[in-house]
Design a protein around this motif. Structure first.
Motif, PDB file in Angstrom:
ATOM      1  N   UNK A 114       0.630  -1.210  -0.008  1.00 17.18           N
ATOM      2  CA  UNK A 114      -0.092   0.009  -0.063  1.00 17.18           C
ATOM      3  C   UNK A 114       0.864   1.416   0.075  1.00 17.18           C
ATOM      4  N   UNK A 115       1.899   1.290   0.731  1.00 17.74           N
ATOM      5  CA  UNK A 115       2.809   2.485   0.971  1.00 17.74           C
ATOM      6  C   UNK A 115       3.610   2.621  -0.353  1.00 17.74           C
ATOM      7  N   UNK A 116       3.729   1.421  -1.296  1.00 17.21           N
ATOM      8  CA  UNK A 116       4.522   1.581  -2.423  1.00 17.21           C
ATOM      9  C   UNK A 116       3.606   1.948  -3.639  1.00 17.21           C
ATOM     10  N   UNK A 117       2.166   2.044  -3.147  1.00 14.11           N
ATOM     11  CA  UNK A 117       1.476   2.094  -4.289  1.00 14.11           C
ATOM     12  C   UNK A 117       0.755   3.779  -4.308  1.00 14.11           C
ATOM     13  N   UNK A 118       0.661   4.325  -2.949  1.00 12.73           N
ATOM     14  CA  UNK A 118      -0.106   5.398  -2.988  1.00 12.73           C
ATOM     15  C   UNK A 118       0.381   6.405  -1.691  1.00 12.73           C
ATOM     16  N   UNK A 119       0.384   7.671  -1.840  1.00 13.00           N
ATOM     17  CA  UNK A 119       0.673   8.361  -0.655  1.00 13.00           C
ATOM     18  C   UNK A 119      -0.057   8.106   0.566  1.00 13.00           C
ATOM     19  N   UNK A 120       0.059   7.223   1.539  1.00 11.00           N
ATOM     20  CA  UNK A 120      -0.520   6.890   2.622  1.00 11.00           C
ATOM     21  C   UNK A 120      -0.083   7.894   3.582  1.00 11.00           C
ATOM     22  N   UNK A 121       1.283   8.170   3.756  1.00 14.84           N
ATOM     23  CA  UNK A 121       1.542   9.327   4.670  1.00 14.84           C
ATOM     24  C   UNK A 121       0.726  10.522   4.727  1.00 14.84           C
ATOM     25  N   UNK A 122       0.695  10.969   3.521  1.00 15.35           N
ATOM     26  CA  UNK A 122      -0.138  12.059   3.049  1.00 15.35           C
ATOM     27  C   UNK A 122      -1.460  12.182   3.536  1.00 15.35           C
ATOM     28  N   UNK A 147      -7.993   8.336  -3.965  1.00 15.41           N
ATOM     29  CA  UNK A 147      -6.944   7.403  -5.111  1.00 15.41           C
ATOM     30  C   UNK A 147      -7.550   6.204  -5.381  1.00 15.41           C
ATOM     31  N   UNK A 148      -7.768   6.014  -6.690  1.00 15.72           N
ATOM     32  CA  UNK A 148      -8.340   4.815  -7.418  1.00 15.72           C
ATOM     33  C   UNK A 148      -7.671   3.528  -6.676  1.00 15.72           C
ATOM     34  N   UNK A 149      -6.529   3.351  -6.307  1.00 20.28           N
ATOM     35  CA  UNK A 149      -5.777   2.259  -5.912  1.00 20.28           C
ATOM     36  C   UNK A 149      -6.180   2.053  -4.464  1.00 20.28           C
ATOM     37  N   UNK A 150      -6.421   2.852  -3.637  1.00 15.43           N
ATOM     38  CA  UNK A 150      -6.739   2.847  -2.214  1.00 15.43           C
ATOM     39  C   UNK A 150      -8.215   2.072  -2.228  1.00 15.43           C
ATOM     40  N   UNK A 191      -6.174   4.886  10.178  1.00 18.32           N
ATOM     41  CA  UNK A 191      -5.538   6.303  10.279  1.00 18.32           C
ATOM     42  C   UNK A 191      -6.203   7.276   8.866  1.00 18.32           C
ATOM     43  N   UNK A 192      -6.940   6.661   7.950  1.00 16.57           N
ATOM     44  CA  UNK A 192      -7.368   7.175   6.914  1.00 16.57           C
ATOM     45  C   UNK A 192      -8.894   7.395   7.129  1.00 16.57           C
ATOM     46  N   UNK A 193      -9.206   8.813   6.752  1.00 21.98           N
ATOM     47  CA  UNK A 193     -10.789   8.980   6.941  1.00 21.98           C
ATOM     48  C   UNK A 193     -11.810   8.241   6.164  1.00 21.98           C
TER      49      UNK A 193
END
Length: 206
Positions: A114-122, A147-150, A191-193
């Protein structure tokens, strides 16, 4: 659900491939010494881990749940194995038996992916209180702007059909819902809304 081509693209990311190969070596050595499975199909097995966890929420898997798991696994397999033994389906039997022992290592690989596929930190920096009430139209717009990938990850982990992601009328047994929340926390999705909004679309049954 991810297609085999999306799985192929993801597992080609160097850090994802490295994490997948390390877990595959560990799993095959200690749990399934005679298992022959490609890196692609083993990553497909890793992708199945949250779904397996939900299915095991009440301690066992029914025949209906097993058939649904097998159907999902076959869709992820590289090339398709409808007329012969599917390596992901076969490998999943080992994971079902020892889920409690292996799920944390499987989830680690998923977090790498997941962290390699989209900006999870952001996205983790976005403010959202879990108790906030969300109107259906707000959730639907949030899905479209995420983001589509998430969205693909969430749908693959927790739904049978991707099309259901936009729905706000779902039902889930209480123990399965609690397991969903736990897996979301283990994967850092809590951690994601958008994950909290997604969870609010479920009505819980006893």
């Amino acid at each position: 659900m991810f297609t085999e081509y999306e799985i192929e693209t993801m597992v080609a990311i160097p850090e994802v491939l490295t994490a997948t190969q390390a877990l595959k070596k560990d799993f095959c050595k200690n749990e399934a010494p005679y298992l022959e499975i490609s890196d692609h199909d083993f990553f497909s097995l890793v992708m199945m881990a949250p779904t397996v966890g939900i299915a095991l929420a009440d301690g066992s898997v029914s025949l209906f749940e097993e058939l649904a798991l097998n159907k999902k696994a076959r869709k992820l397999s590289k090339g398709g194995y409808f007329m012969k033994k599917d390596p992901v389906v076969y490998a999943m039997k080992f994971l079902l038996k020892k889920y409690d022992i292996w799920h944390e290592k499987f989830f680690h690989v998923l977090k790498v992916a997941m962290r390699a596929s989209f900006d999870m930190d952001g996205m983790e920096k976005e403010k959202f209180h879990p108790d906030t009430e969300i109107a259906p139209e707000v959730y639907k717009r949030a899905v479209l702007s995420t983001p589509y990938i998430l969205i693909r990850f969430i749908a693959s982990f927790f739904l049978e059909n991707d099309e259901e992601i936009i729905s706000t009328n779902r039902h889930m047994r209480r123990n399965e819902y609690l397991r969903l929340l736990k897996i979301g926390e283990q994967l850092d999705l809590h951690k994601l809304p958008i994950f909290h909004m997604f969870c609010k679309t479920f009505d819980q049954k006893a």
